[in-house]
Write a protein that holds these residues in place. Sequence first.
Motif, mmCIF file in Angstrom:
data_model
loop_
_atom_site.group_PDB
_atom_site.id
_atom_site.type_symbol
_atom_site.label_atom_id
_atom_site.label_comp_id
_atom_site.label_asym_id
_atom_site.label_seq_id
_atom_site.Cartn_x
_atom_site.Cartn_y
_atom_site.Cartn_z
ATOM 1 N N ARG A 61 85.623 28.738 -65.618
ATOM 2 C CA ARG A 61 86.735 29.042 -66.519
ATOM 3 C C ARG A 61 87.873 28.066 -66.256
ATOM 4 O O ARG A 61 88.056 27.591 -65.133
ATOM 5 N N ALA A 103 84.646 31.760 -70.648
ATOM 6 C CA ALA A 103 83.797 31.315 -69.559
ATOM 7 C C ALA A 103 82.662 30.444 -70.104
ATOM 8 O O ALA A 103 82.160 30.672 -71.205
ATOM 9 N N VAL A 162 84.348 31.696 -62.343
ATOM 10 C CA VAL A 162 84.889 32.976 -62.791
ATOM 11 C C VAL A 162 85.122 33.922 -61.619
ATOM 12 O O VAL A 162 86.150 34.600 -61.546
#
Length: 379
Positions: free
Chosen positions: A177, A172, A149
């Motif tokens: 992600r 997430a 992320v």
Amino acid sequence: METLAVPQGNFELSRFPARQQETLRAWDAADEYLLNHLHDEQLLHPNSRILILNDSFGTLACALSGYHTVSVSDSFIARQGMQLNLSQNQLDPDSVEFRHSLMDYGESGEAYDLVILKVTKSLGQLEDQLHRIRPFLNQKSQIIGAGMVKGIHTSTLQLFETIIGQTQTSLARKKARLIFSRFDPILSPPENSYPRSYALENTAYQILNHANVFSREKLDIGTRFLIENIPADNRFQQIVDLGCGNGIVGLMASAANPEATIHFVDESYMAVASAESNFNRAFPERSALFKVTDCLNGITLDSCDLILNNPPFHQQNTIGDFIAWQMFTESKAVLKQGGELWVIGNRHLNYHAKLKRLFGNCSTVASNNKFVILKTVKR
């Protein structure tokens, strides 16, 4: 070595190069998220044509080696890591085709079913890669980015939108992600802005930089300080620019030592290609040696008079002095008796103590409020 358990199998994976008491894994949460997603969404089929980009140590290559898979990276170390991990898992090292970053990503007219791109820190590299991917896509292609992320920003997604097409992200998971981009055949993206060039200050040299080269927009202050102090001595007949990047240090060493042979060495294919272009443009009448390798692997022992080095302190997202230690240790082996290693670094990195411990001597050539240039001699 640790075991990665994913739907595609269990894999014993190591980082490369191997270090004693390694505490870091060869994969991250984004790799796991991606491989689970491919299984959950049934995106893999027996004849799938798969393109992988930026697979640091071959984690994805191992999991997807049973398909028609091509792995692209700018890193020689990533290639070695992939082959090591394929072999460790009793997989054919040739089952995944490796192509470096300046090669075509595929065969003309053939689209990939699945393109997987591990997102790196460099937006320039991402821009270049997305442009290079586009000719090998069609409307059936699945394009998936993966990263942590903290490394995925609005600017990251904008590049996917601008070059590939409509883009969205996953939720997430374990701070990782996924990015999903749909190929838009009528989209007209801007031209690839790489490679780029700039005029090297106070010289007549134009410096070309491919997308994954450090300080590709302008001369960085550390390199500027080093080239202001480049040694000139007839004793230096074989000079190595170790971790050469775009080759500016070797270029200026060549200008200061016109009788010397310069060796440009880096683990980045784009770096060595940039250095070669810059040297040939600056000195069309001279020859030099250019090598993509891990530190000084493949350079003849006891063969060099001077090594110039600005060590990196990270491997991908991992920060540490292990690369510097490897560079210093291999430099000692490659230098002739009386040969010199010159190192520039931030003052706080304490390279002085490391070099004195290894070589038994170390002196300061020059320093300012941020950087220090150190010299050590092989006795």
